[in-house]
Design a protein around this motif. Structure first.
Motif, PDB file in Angstrom:
ATOM      1  N   LYS A 316       0.989  -1.346   0.100  1.00  0.00           N
ATOM      2  CA  LYS A 316      -0.127  -0.146  -0.223  1.00  0.00           C
ATOM      3  C   LYS A 316       0.790   1.122  -0.050  1.00  0.00           C
ATOM      4  O   LYS A 316       2.134   1.148   0.534  1.00  0.00           O
ATOM      5  N   LYS A 317       0.512   2.404  -0.691  1.00  0.00           N
ATOM      6  CA  LYS A 317       1.431   3.494  -0.806  1.00  0.00           C
ATOM      7  C   LYS A 317       1.764   4.136   0.315  1.00  0.00           C
ATOM      8  O   LYS A 317       2.983   4.327   0.328  1.00  0.00           O
ATOM      9  N   GLU A 318       0.958   4.176   1.218  1.00  0.00           N
ATOM     10  CA  GLU A 318       1.264   5.108   2.485  1.00  0.00           C
ATOM     11  C   GLU A 318       2.041   4.215   3.224  1.00  0.00           C
ATOM     12  O   GLU A 318       2.529   4.723   4.447  1.00  0.00           O
ATOM     13  N   TRP A 319       2.339   2.707   3.117  1.00  0.00           N
ATOM     14  CA  TRP A 319       3.263   1.791   3.767  1.00  0.00           C
ATOM     15  C   TRP A 319       4.453   1.560   3.194  1.00  0.00           C
ATOM     16  O   TRP A 319       5.331   0.987   3.817  1.00  0.00           O
ATOM     17  N   ARG A 320       4.652   1.965   1.864  1.00  0.00           N
ATOM     18  CA  ARG A 320       5.796   1.284   1.039  1.00  0.00           C
ATOM     19  C   ARG A 320       7.012   1.520   1.787  1.00  0.00           C
ATOM     20  O   ARG A 320       7.886   0.905   1.848  1.00  0.00           O
ATOM     21  N   ILE A 321       7.298   2.811   2.233  1.00  0.00           N
ATOM     22  CA  ILE A 321       8.610   3.301   2.691  1.00  0.00           C
ATOM     23  C   ILE A 321       9.111   2.775   3.953  1.00  0.00           C
ATOM     24  O   ILE A 321      10.130   2.551   4.420  1.00  0.00           O
ATOM     25  N   TYR A 322       8.029   2.122   4.788  1.00  0.00           N
ATOM     26  CA  TYR A 322       8.119   1.726   6.007  1.00  0.00           C
ATOM     27  C   TYR A 322       8.568   0.012   6.186  1.00  0.00           C
ATOM     28  O   TYR A 322       8.855  -0.490   7.228  1.00  0.00           O
ATOM     29  N   MET A 323       8.206  -0.470   5.045  1.00  0.00           N
ATOM     30  CA  MET A 323       7.991  -1.974   5.276  1.00  0.00           C
ATOM     31  C   MET A 323       9.319  -2.600   4.998  1.00  0.00           C
ATOM     32  O   MET A 323      10.334  -2.263   4.274  1.00  0.00           O
ATOM     33  N   PRO A 338       6.091  -3.022   8.810  1.00  0.00           N
ATOM     34  CA  PRO A 338       6.760  -1.615   8.907  1.00  0.00           C
ATOM     35  C   PRO A 338       7.790  -1.700   9.944  1.00  0.00           C
ATOM     36  O   PRO A 338       7.533  -2.242  11.117  1.00  0.00           O
ATOM     37  N   ARG A 339       8.733  -0.722  10.153  1.00  0.00           N
ATOM     38  CA  ARG A 339       9.863  -0.688  11.091  1.00  0.00           C
ATOM     39  C   ARG A 339       9.304   0.265  12.051  1.00  0.00           C
ATOM     40  O   ARG A 339       9.610   0.568  13.353  1.00  0.00           O
ATOM     41  N   SER A 340       8.216   1.084  11.783  1.00  0.00           N
ATOM     42  CA  SER A 340       7.613   2.029  12.626  1.00  0.00           C
ATOM     43  C   SER A 340       6.011   2.384  12.145  1.00  0.00           C
ATOM     44  O   SER A 340       5.875   2.087  10.911  1.00  0.00           O
ATOM     45  N   PHE A 341       5.159   2.762  12.768  1.00  0.00           N
ATOM     46  CA  PHE A 341       3.795   2.984  12.648  1.00  0.00           C
ATOM     47  C   PHE A 341       3.086   3.907  13.560  1.00  0.00           C
ATOM     48  O   PHE A 341       3.816   4.215  14.503  1.00  0.00           O
ATOM     49  N   VAL A 342       2.051   4.509  13.471  1.00  0.00           N
ATOM     50  CA  VAL A 342       1.110   5.208  14.217  1.00  0.00           C
ATOM     51  C   VAL A 342      -0.231   4.522  14.219  1.00  0.00           C
ATOM     52  O   VAL A 342      -0.821   4.431  13.495  1.00  0.00           O
ATOM     53  N   ASP A 343      -0.302   4.249  15.460  1.00  0.00           N
ATOM     54  CA  ASP A 343      -1.665   3.522  15.977  1.00  0.00           C
ATOM     55  C   ASP A 343      -2.104   2.450  15.526  1.00  0.00           C
ATOM     56  O   ASP A 343      -2.425   1.386  15.963  1.00  0.00           O
ATOM     57  N   SER A 344      -1.906   2.092  13.927  1.00  0.00           N
ATOM     58  CA  SER A 344      -2.608   0.577  13.410  1.00  0.00           C
ATOM     59  C   SER A 344      -1.269   0.124  12.598  1.00  0.00           C
ATOM     60  O   SER A 344      -0.328   0.885  12.374  1.00  0.00           O
ATOM     61  N   ASN A 355       2.907 -16.588  -6.325  1.00  0.00           N
ATOM     62  CA  ASN A 355       2.986 -15.159  -6.595  1.00  0.00           C
ATOM     63  C   ASN A 355       1.834 -14.389  -5.952  1.00  0.00           C
ATOM     64  O   ASN A 355       1.129 -13.740  -6.591  1.00  0.00           O
ATOM     65  N   THR A 356       1.190 -14.971  -4.636  1.00  0.00           N
ATOM     66  CA  THR A 356       0.141 -14.137  -4.327  1.00  0.00           C
ATOM     67  C   THR A 356       0.414 -13.594  -3.034  1.00  0.00           C
ATOM     68  O   THR A 356       1.397 -14.022  -2.420  1.00  0.00           O
ATOM     69  N   THR A 357      -0.391 -12.413  -2.455  1.00  0.00           N
ATOM     70  CA  THR A 357      -0.213 -11.831  -1.624  1.00  0.00           C
ATOM     71  C   THR A 357      -1.545 -11.891  -0.550  1.00  0.00           C
ATOM     72  O   THR A 357      -2.754 -11.938  -0.991  1.00  0.00           O
ATOM     73  N   ARG A 358      -1.205 -11.725   0.837  1.00  0.00           N
ATOM     74  CA  ARG A 358      -2.366 -11.466   1.678  1.00  0.00           C
ATOM     75  C   ARG A 358      -2.287 -10.398   2.744  1.00  0.00           C
ATOM     76  O   ARG A 358      -1.107 -10.409   3.045  1.00  0.00           O
ATOM     77  N   GLU A 359      -3.153  -9.784   3.217  1.00  0.00           N
ATOM     78  CA  GLU A 359      -2.762  -8.507   4.271  1.00  0.00           C
ATOM     79  C   GLU A 359      -3.441  -8.947   5.399  1.00  0.00           C
ATOM     80  O   GLU A 359      -4.634  -9.480   5.713  1.00  0.00           O
ATOM     81  N   ALA A 360      -2.909  -8.424   6.605  1.00  0.00           N
ATOM     82  CA  ALA A 360      -3.700  -8.347   7.919  1.00  0.00           C
ATOM     83  C   ALA A 360      -3.273  -7.037   8.437  1.00  0.00           C
ATOM     84  O   ALA A 360      -2.297  -6.437   8.484  1.00  0.00           O
ATOM     85  N   PHE A 361      -4.547  -6.568   9.007  1.00  0.00           N
ATOM     86  CA  PHE A 361      -4.575  -5.277   9.585  1.00  0.00           C
ATOM     87  C   PHE A 361      -4.876  -5.407  11.088  1.00  0.00           C
ATOM     88  O   PHE A 361      -5.678  -5.998  11.607  1.00  0.00           O
ATOM     89  N   PHE A 362      -4.315  -4.379  11.659  1.00  0.00           N
ATOM     90  CA  PHE A 362      -4.499  -4.492  13.402  1.00  0.00           C
ATOM     91  C   PHE A 362      -4.952  -3.283  13.494  1.00  0.00           C
ATOM     92  O   PHE A 362      -4.158  -2.024  14.002  1.00  0.00           O
TER      93      PHE A 362
END
Length: 398
Positions: A316-323, A338-344, A355-362
């Motif tokens: 995701k664009k907003e996470w790209r530089i932290y992953m 991510p090496r750092s984050f805010v709240d979530s 060649n597939t991905t899945r995501e997990a959100f907290f």
């Protein structure tokens, strides 16, 4: 059934008569209860509970504390724990304090997860050498063993009495022998032209033992604490005569064997060692920012590697530089966090085979958890100390 006649207590009746009456009622109630639950059945029931519940039961009585710490009970609990779906253990630091969260690692159709447990990790400090969870335990700097399930840290004895002054550098590794069910700590002290290898078996009332020099070829580990242990073999990077190699250590036989890196134009230290389909593998440093490569060792006792290209992973664009790449699950999915984050918090799993991905959100769990306890506010940036894949609960403590 015992029947007691109703008796009117006078105002002047002695207090001991009232106590006797209550005792009779209590005895009558006890008659309807089972007289005895076999100890083995009690242990079987308790061993099915989460570790945090079992820890609380240790304070019930001395008897409970004694049988919960029995080796047979701990083995029974770990046998059940190892058969359960593994967890993802994540350690954070916020405003100088450390926090631990445990999440399910398996797939969730909804893509959102709630923590299995979370707590404030006290009496510790930042430890950049936290590398992996080895059968429920994590080795920290300074010969400290951390059991996240029990929320406890134990300091092992220091082997200082064995170490010559000339050996100024040290590397330590936690490993596990699945055949005997034992954890061991391998400690290497080395200098320019000398090496001393020592080992300590945890929980065996043993002291540090020196591994004979004829069983330990001369080498120098390249980084403190960086290694991978699986299937009873510990792998870590080392140098021999200015050449990078991978040193393998058989935990049961306590023997060493060097492995050559694959022939490619990179130095070994820039790669990440992972277990892949039961074998040692290397992920090159270009991954996931660019097209990376996966090298898989054909034979644990040889030096042949197979090469596999890894495609660029889309975040995701907003996470790209932290992953960052954090490891691999037991199902063969690569983990990015991510090496750092805010709240979530956001984790992406990538399966190189399909060649597939899945995501997990907290979502928002940091805010809710820490606002209640006053540890922080939602605008504070939280740093990720470690992501430990395939974590299992353990009752082992030393």
């Amino acid at each position: 059934m015992r029947v007691f006649k109703k008796k009117v207590l006078s105002r002047n009746q002695p207090w001991k008569d009232k106590k006797r009456r209550r005792r009779e009622i209590s005895i009558d109630d006890d008659i309807s209860q089972p007289k005895h639950i076999p100890l083995d059945l009690t242990l079987d029931i308790v061993s099915r509970l989460p570790a945090k519940s079992i820890v609380r039961y240790r304070s019930v009585s001395k008897l409970w504390s004694s049988f919960i710490t029995l080796p047979s009970f701990i083995d029974s609990f770990e046998s059940r724990s190892s058969s359960q779906p593994p967890r993802l253990l994540i350690a954070f630091t916020l405003q100088g304090k450390h926090f631990v969260f445990s999440f399910p690692q398996n797939k969730n159709p909804e893509g959102s997860y709630s923590p299995v447990y979370s707590y404030h990790m006290k009496d510790t400090y930042y430890d950049r050498y936290m590398r992996e969870s080895v059968h429920g335990l994590i080795l920290l700097y300074g010969f400290r063993i951390w059991n996240p399930s029990l929320r406890r840290i134990s300091t092992l004895p220091h082997p200082r009495e064995h170490i010559p002054i000339s050996l100024c550098s040290r590397s330590s590794y936690l490993c596990y022998d699945p055949l005997e069910g034992k954890h061991k700590v391998l400690c290497l002290y080395y200098g320019t032209k000398s090496l001393m290898a020592m080992i300590l078996t945890l929980g065996a009332q043993e002291t540090w033992r020196i591994i004979p020099k004829e069983h330990c070829p001369m080498h120098s580990p390249t980084s403190e604490g960086y290694g991978r242990c699986f299937n009873g073999i510990l792998y870590y990077e080392a140098r021999v005569d200015d050449q990078f190699i991978i040193m393998s250590f058989d935990v049961k036989s306590e023997s060493f064997s060097p492995i050559h890196y694959p022939n490619y134009s990179r130095s070994g230290w820039s790669d990440t060692m992972i277990p892949y389909e039961g074998r040692l593998a290397l992920v090159t440093r270009d991954f996931p920012c660019g097209d990376g490569e996966l090298y898989i060792l054909k034979d644990a006792h040889g030096h042949e590697w197979t090469r596999q290209s890894l495609p660029r992973v889309c975040f995701k664009k907003e996470w790209r530089i932290y992953m960052e790449f954090k490891g691999i699950t037991d199902a063969g999915e690569f983990i990015f966090a991510p090496r750092s984050f805010v709240d979530s918090f956001y984790i992406l799993y990538f399966d190189p085979r399909s060649n597939t991905t899945r995501e997990a959100f907290f979502e928002g769990f940091m805010g809710n958890e820490f606002r209640r306890s006053g540890h922080g506010v939602s605008n504070d940036r939280t740093d990720c100390l470690g992501v430990f894949a395939n974590h299992m609960e353990s009752l082992v403590f030393f």
